[in-house]
Design a protein around this motif. Structure first.
Motif, mmCIF file in Angstrom:
data_model
loop_
_atom_site.group_PDB
_atom_site.id
_atom_site.type_symbol
_atom_site.label_atom_id
_atom_site.label_comp_id
_atom_site.label_asym_id
_atom_site.label_seq_id
_atom_site.Cartn_x
_atom_site.Cartn_y
_atom_site.Cartn_z
ATOM 1 N N GLY A 130 55.022 114.607 -41.210
ATOM 2 C CA GLY A 130 55.792 115.799 -40.850
ATOM 3 C C GLY A 130 55.613 116.174 -39.392
ATOM 4 O O GLY A 130 56.580 116.453 -38.672
ATOM 5 N N VAL A 131 54.358 116.189 -38.960
ATOM 6 C CA VAL A 131 54.057 116.521 -37.563
ATOM 7 C C VAL A 131 54.638 115.467 -36.630
ATOM 8 O O VAL A 131 55.202 115.773 -35.574
ATOM 9 C CB VAL A 131 52.535 116.639 -37.356
ATOM 10 C CG1 VAL A 131 52.209 116.907 -35.888
ATOM 11 C CG2 VAL A 131 51.956 117.739 -38.248
ATOM 12 N N TYR A 132 54.525 114.212 -37.053
ATOM 13 C CA TYR A 132 55.046 113.116 -36.231
ATOM 14 C C TYR A 132 56.564 113.237 -36.051
ATOM 15 O O TYR A 132 57.093 113.035 -34.956
ATOM 16 C CB TYR A 132 54.686 111.773 -36.876
ATOM 17 C CG TYR A 132 55.128 110.570 -36.092
ATOM 18 C CD1 TYR A 132 54.491 110.227 -34.903
ATOM 19 C CD2 TYR A 132 56.177 109.769 -36.539
ATOM 20 C CE1 TYR A 132 54.889 109.116 -34.171
ATOM 21 C CE2 TYR A 132 56.587 108.660 -35.811
ATOM 22 C CZ TYR A 132 55.938 108.335 -34.631
ATOM 23 O OH TYR A 132 56.336 107.241 -33.907
ATOM 24 N N ALA A 133 57.264 113.601 -37.127
ATOM 25 C CA ALA A 133 58.717 113.769 -37.050
ATOM 26 C C ALA A 133 59.087 114.919 -36.123
ATOM 27 O O ALA A 133 60.062 114.843 -35.359
ATOM 28 C CB ALA A 133 59.281 114.003 -38.446
ATOM 29 N N ALA A 134 58.285 115.998 -36.178
ATOM 30 C CA ALA A 134 58.554 117.142 -35.304
ATOM 31 C C ALA A 134 58.366 116.766 -33.831
ATOM 32 O O ALA A 134 59.129 117.203 -32.960
ATOM 33 C CB ALA A 134 57.623 118.301 -35.668
ATOM 34 N N ILE A 135 57.344 115.954 -33.570
ATOM 35 C CA ILE A 135 57.102 115.513 -32.194
ATOM 36 C C ILE A 135 58.266 114.647 -31.700
ATOM 37 O O ILE A 135 58.712 114.770 -30.559
ATOM 38 C CB ILE A 135 55.767 114.739 -32.104
ATOM 39 C CG1 ILE A 135 54.592 115.691 -32.340
ATOM 40 C CG2 ILE A 135 55.626 114.061 -30.739
ATOM 41 C CD1 ILE A 135 53.248 115.019 -32.375
ATOM 42 N N LEU A 136 58.767 113.787 -32.576
ATOM 43 C CA LEU A 136 59.897 112.944 -32.195
ATOM 44 C C LEU A 136 61.137 113.779 -31.907
ATOM 45 O O LEU A 136 61.888 113.492 -30.966
ATOM 46 C CB LEU A 136 60.199 111.927 -33.303
ATOM 47 C CG LEU A 136 59.196 110.773 -33.473
ATOM 48 C CD1 LEU A 136 59.663 109.843 -34.583
ATOM 49 C CD2 LEU A 136 59.049 109.997 -32.166
ATOM 50 N N ASP A 137 61.353 114.813 -32.685
ATOM 51 C CA ASP A 137 62.493 115.697 -32.449
ATOM 52 C C ASP A 137 62.375 116.388 -31.096
ATOM 53 O O ASP A 137 63.355 116.514 -30.348
ATOM 54 C CB ASP A 137 62.599 116.745 -33.563
ATOM 55 C CG ASP A 137 63.044 116.119 -34.883
ATOM 56 O OD1 ASP A 137 63.641 115.022 -34.835
ATOM 57 O OD2 ASP A 137 62.792 116.721 -35.937
ATOM 58 N N HIS A 138 61.144 116.825 -30.797
ATOM 59 C CA HIS A 138 60.915 117.489 -29.517
ATOM 60 C C HIS A 138 61.094 116.509 -28.358
ATOM 61 O O HIS A 138 61.669 116.848 -27.319
ATOM 62 C CB HIS A 138 59.506 118.087 -29.482
ATOM 63 C CG HIS A 138 59.202 118.828 -28.210
ATOM 64 N ND1 HIS A 138 59.756 120.046 -27.910
ATOM 65 C CD2 HIS A 138 58.411 118.501 -27.162
ATOM 66 C CE1 HIS A 138 59.315 120.459 -26.735
ATOM 67 N NE2 HIS A 138 58.498 119.533 -26.254
#
Length: 237
Positions: free
Chosen positions: A124-132
């Motif tokens: 989840g955190v990794y996906a958020a970082i990719l979005d950012h």
């Protein structure tokens, strides 16, 4: 060339009024270690000293040393040493290139492995970082790279500093390369000032890769050996 051969070579060059620094550089380029070169010079110094003292005993006065051999010149030459330490001394061009590729490779593998592990452990955190990262402010994440890879950052700065020393340039210039990890203050990736700095640093880096340093000692010490342990050379131990 044996130790006897080194002594004969040094003696011959001294008799032809070649400066000890030049003789040392010749032997360095031929691949001889500092230890063997020092032993050769020490042997010559002792031999001339013994002969000198014999003349004193025989003649009852102090005759001058040979006009082509001056002990103080050798003593001055031996005072120039290879300086040790991560941010001291000099670095050969070949070792700079190999060391840079070595640590760049370690950094790249570390980032890829870390991202892969992060994706598995915290998707989840990794996906958020990719979005950012995909947004307009994503390049700000680059600022974290020198801190995440702090040991490699230190080694890269060490290599650049010693390579600058080899070209008789201020080692402090190595800190300018951290500008690659600083986003433009205006928020515009194409900010002219930043791109001008990036271009200047790129030119300087090409100079570090291409320009050969002077084999003679400079204010940062003598040129280190080109043979021996790769890790001792890049860590300057």
């Amino acid at each position: 060339m044996s130790n006897h051969g080194i002594v004969s070579f040094i003696k011959m060059k001294l008799e032809h009024a070649v400066h000890p620094n030049e003789i040392r550089n010749m032997l360095n380029r031929a691949g001889f270690s500092e230890e063997h070169i020092k032993e050769g010079f020490d042997h010559i110094k002792k031999a001339y000293h013994d002969v000198h003292q014999d003349l004193v005993a025989q003649n009852g006065f102090l005759p001058p040393l040979s006009k082509v051999f001056h002990k103080e010149r050798l003593d001055a030459d031996h005072s120039v040493r290879v300086q040790k330490g991560l941010f001291s001394g000099r670095l050969r061009r070949k070792d700079f290139i190999l060391g840079f590729l070595f640590f760049f490779g370690i950094g790249y593998v570390t980032l890829v492995a870390g991202a892969f592990a992060f994706a598995l452990l915290a998707p989840g955190v990794y996906a958020a970082i990719l979005d950012h990262a995909s947004g307009s402010e994503g390049y700000v994440l680059i600022m974290a790279v020198p801190f995440v890879l702090a040991p490699i950052t230190v080694m890269m700065l060490s290599l650049i500093t010693r390579r600058l020393h080899n070209l008789e340039l201020p080692g402090i210039l190595s800190l300018l390369f951290l500008a690659f990890f600083i986003p433009p203050t205006t928020g515009n990736m194409f900010d002219f000032g930043h791109w001008a700095l990036y271009t200047a640093l790129a030119v300087l880096f090409v100079v570090l890769l291409a320009k050969k340093g002077d084999p003679k000692p400079n204010r940062h010490g003598a040129l280190p050996e080109s043979r021996g342990s790769f890790f001792k050379r890049i860590f300057n131990t």
